[in-house]
Design an enzyme around this catalytic site. Structure first.
Site, PDB file in Angstrom:
ATOM      1  N   LEU A 198       0.867  -1.186   0.000  1.00 33.77           N
ATOM      2  CA  LEU A 198       0.000   0.000   0.000  1.00 33.77           C
ATOM      3  C   LEU A 198       0.903   1.236   0.000  1.00 33.77           C
ATOM      4  CD1 LEU A 198      -3.106   0.352   0.422  1.00 33.77           C
ATOM      5  CD2 LEU A 198      -2.652   0.472   2.864  1.00 33.77           C
ATOM      6  N   HIS A 199       0.882   2.009  -1.072  1.00 31.46           N
ATOM      7  CA  HIS A 199       1.710   3.216  -1.036  1.00 31.46           C
ATOM      8  C   HIS A 199       1.184   4.370  -1.885  1.00 31.46           C
ATOM      9  CE1 HIS A 199       3.071   1.737  -4.911  1.00 31.46           C
ATOM     10  NE2 HIS A 199       3.611   2.914  -5.130  1.00 31.46           N
ATOM     11  N   ARG A 200       0.092   4.148  -2.676  1.00 38.67           N
ATOM     12  CA  ARG A 200      -0.426   5.231  -3.531  1.00 38.67           C
ATOM     13  C   ARG A 200      -0.829   6.414  -2.671  1.00 38.67           C
ATOM     14  NH1 ARG A 200       1.103   4.859  -7.972  1.00 38.67           N
ATOM     15  NH2 ARG A 200       1.231   2.687  -8.447  1.00 38.67           N
ATOM     16  N   ARG A 233       6.792   5.880   2.466  1.00 38.05           N
ATOM     17  CA  ARG A 233       5.701   6.877   2.484  1.00 38.05           C
ATOM     18  C   ARG A 233       4.585   6.436   3.451  1.00 38.05           C
ATOM     19  NH1 ARG A 233       2.940  10.416  -0.823  1.00 38.05           N
ATOM     20  NH2 ARG A 233       4.350  10.337  -2.579  1.00 38.05           N
ATOM     21  N   ASP A 272      -1.928  -1.758  -4.136  1.00 39.45           N
ATOM     22  CA  ASP A 272      -2.275  -0.626  -4.994  1.00 39.45           C
ATOM     23  C   ASP A 272      -1.120  -0.313  -5.940  1.00 39.45           C
ATOM     24  OD1 ASP A 272      -0.468   0.570  -3.278  1.00 39.45           O
ATOM     25  OD2 ASP A 272      -1.877   2.043  -2.469  1.00 39.45           O
TER      26      ASP A 272
END
Ligand code: UD1
Length: 351
Positions: A198-200, A233, A272
């Site tokens: 998950l990083h978007r 992030r 994602d």
């Protein structure tokens, strides 16, 4: 012939490695790292596992706003490119480094080849979509992974003779290193698990959206272990928010081979990311993508991928279906065969 490759961020490395390898004989090569990703776990470990040469130059731009990062890359890359004066500049994927290097090369009237051209999510909220559109408009050689890429480029007025469908270079790296991943000892991991990435920005930057996604994941985790290598992030956002993640197995970002080993044994991958949608399709592992759209539609039409956006109940019901053995059975798209890098080398040889 002299080919200069530009890479900068984690998803570039597995795309550049097979092309560099395919050009090994008879071509002079220069490798520039912009330094967009700089942590050892996001960069160095990929170079060693993928067998990539040490970059000739690292521009060391680091993080910043999109404008600052792009501008810094352009500013530092221009003199390097003037000095090197290659016959072709090869750029990869859709990260800020890709677009920044393309702009510099185009203004210096150098030929640019874009590897992984033509992908479109049609969603300009994604910074990568802007990078793709700009890069493809300026590139002289557009190497596409699948037919939808060719169609998107034609629709945007790119002359057909610039478009070369070569297949998926990232799958070249996967094919080469899968036997190593198969040998990898999986000590310390649960037997049955979902793998999560998950990083978007659209999923992790807004605390309420991140909280919503995490709540659904924690419900899934009541039945199935969730292994979660965390992007820097996302780690920052989780730390700031203080959200509870105790029931997920949080890990540092993983090296390529370890991550591949985890993907192939996962019951389901929840992600994602862009590239992971493709890797799971190749591996025939079910993939649930936390995005409303994808620039890689072939992973949905032919592969194992399902899009659920940010809809927690759709996520839970897709995972349930998969655990009940009713997940999608996919097939491997044409030209995803481990030879895309060699096809690029053949095309460049005719240049
Ligand atoms: C970038 C790409 C994205 C790709 C992702 C894969 C763009 C626009 N985005 O997003 O397409 O899917 O890489 O990882 O180019 N950071 C570190 N260490 C690092 C790198 C980054 O701590 O080595 C942190 C920094 O705080 C930085 C943040 O992560 O501000 C985001 O990094 P950045 O390169 O801006 O974008 P990504 O989210 O990694």
């Amino acid at each position: 012939m002299h080919v200069l490759h530009v890479v900068g961020a984690r998803p570039n490395f597995m795309k550049a490695a097979p092309v560099i390898r395919a050009l090994e004989h008879g071509v002079r090569q220069t490798l520039i790292h912009t330094g967009q990703h700089y942590d050892a776990s996001m960069s160095d470990v990929f170079f060693s596992q993928l067998g990539m040469p040490t970059p000739d130059v690292n521009l060391e731009v680091g993080s910043g706003s999109h404008a600052k990062q792009t501008a810094d890359i352009m500013d530092r890359f221009e003199p390097v490119l003037r000095d090197a004066c290659p016959d072709v500049v090869l750029v990869y994927g859709d990260v800020n480094s890709t677009m920044a290097a393309t702009l510099v090369a185009a203004k210096l009237l150098m030929r640019v080849g874009h590897v992984e051209a033509g992908l479109r999510s049609f969603d300009r909220m994604m910074p990568e979509e802007v990078n793709r559109v700009v890069t493809d408009q300026l590139a002289d050689l557009l190497f596409t992974p699948s037919e939808d890429g060719d169609r998107n480029l034609c629709r945007e007025g790119i002359p057909i003779e610039r478009i070369h469908r070569v297949g998926n270079v990232m799958i070249d790296s996967l094919v080469r290193l899968l036997p190593v991943a198969q040998q990898h000892k999986m000590n310390g991991y649960p037997q049955r698990y979902a793998l999560l990435t998950l990083h978007r920005p659209s999923n992790v930057d807004d605390p309420s959206k991140l909280r919503g996604i995490l709540e659904s994941l924690l419900e899934i985790a009541a039945d199935l272990d969730i292994v979660f290598p965390v992007h820097p992030r996302t780690r920052q956002r989780l730390d700031v928010s203080g959200m509870k993640t105790a029931h997920l197995h949080l890990l540092e970002p993983l090296p390529y081979v370890e991550f591949l080993a985890l993907q192939r044994r996962a019951l389901v991958v929840i992600t994602d990311s862009g590239g992971i949608q493709e890797e799971t399709t190749y591996l025939k592992v079910p993939c649930v993508t936390l995005r409303a759209n994808t620039e890689r539609p072939i992973t949905v039409t032919l592969g194992t991928n399902v899009l659920v956006g940010q809809d927690g109940s759709a996520l839970k019901s897709e995972v349930r279906k998969i655990l009940d053995g009713k997940g999608k059975q996919g097939s491997i798209p044409p030209l995803w065969d481990g030879n895309a890098g060699a096809r690029i080398a053949q095309i460049l040889a005719k240049e």
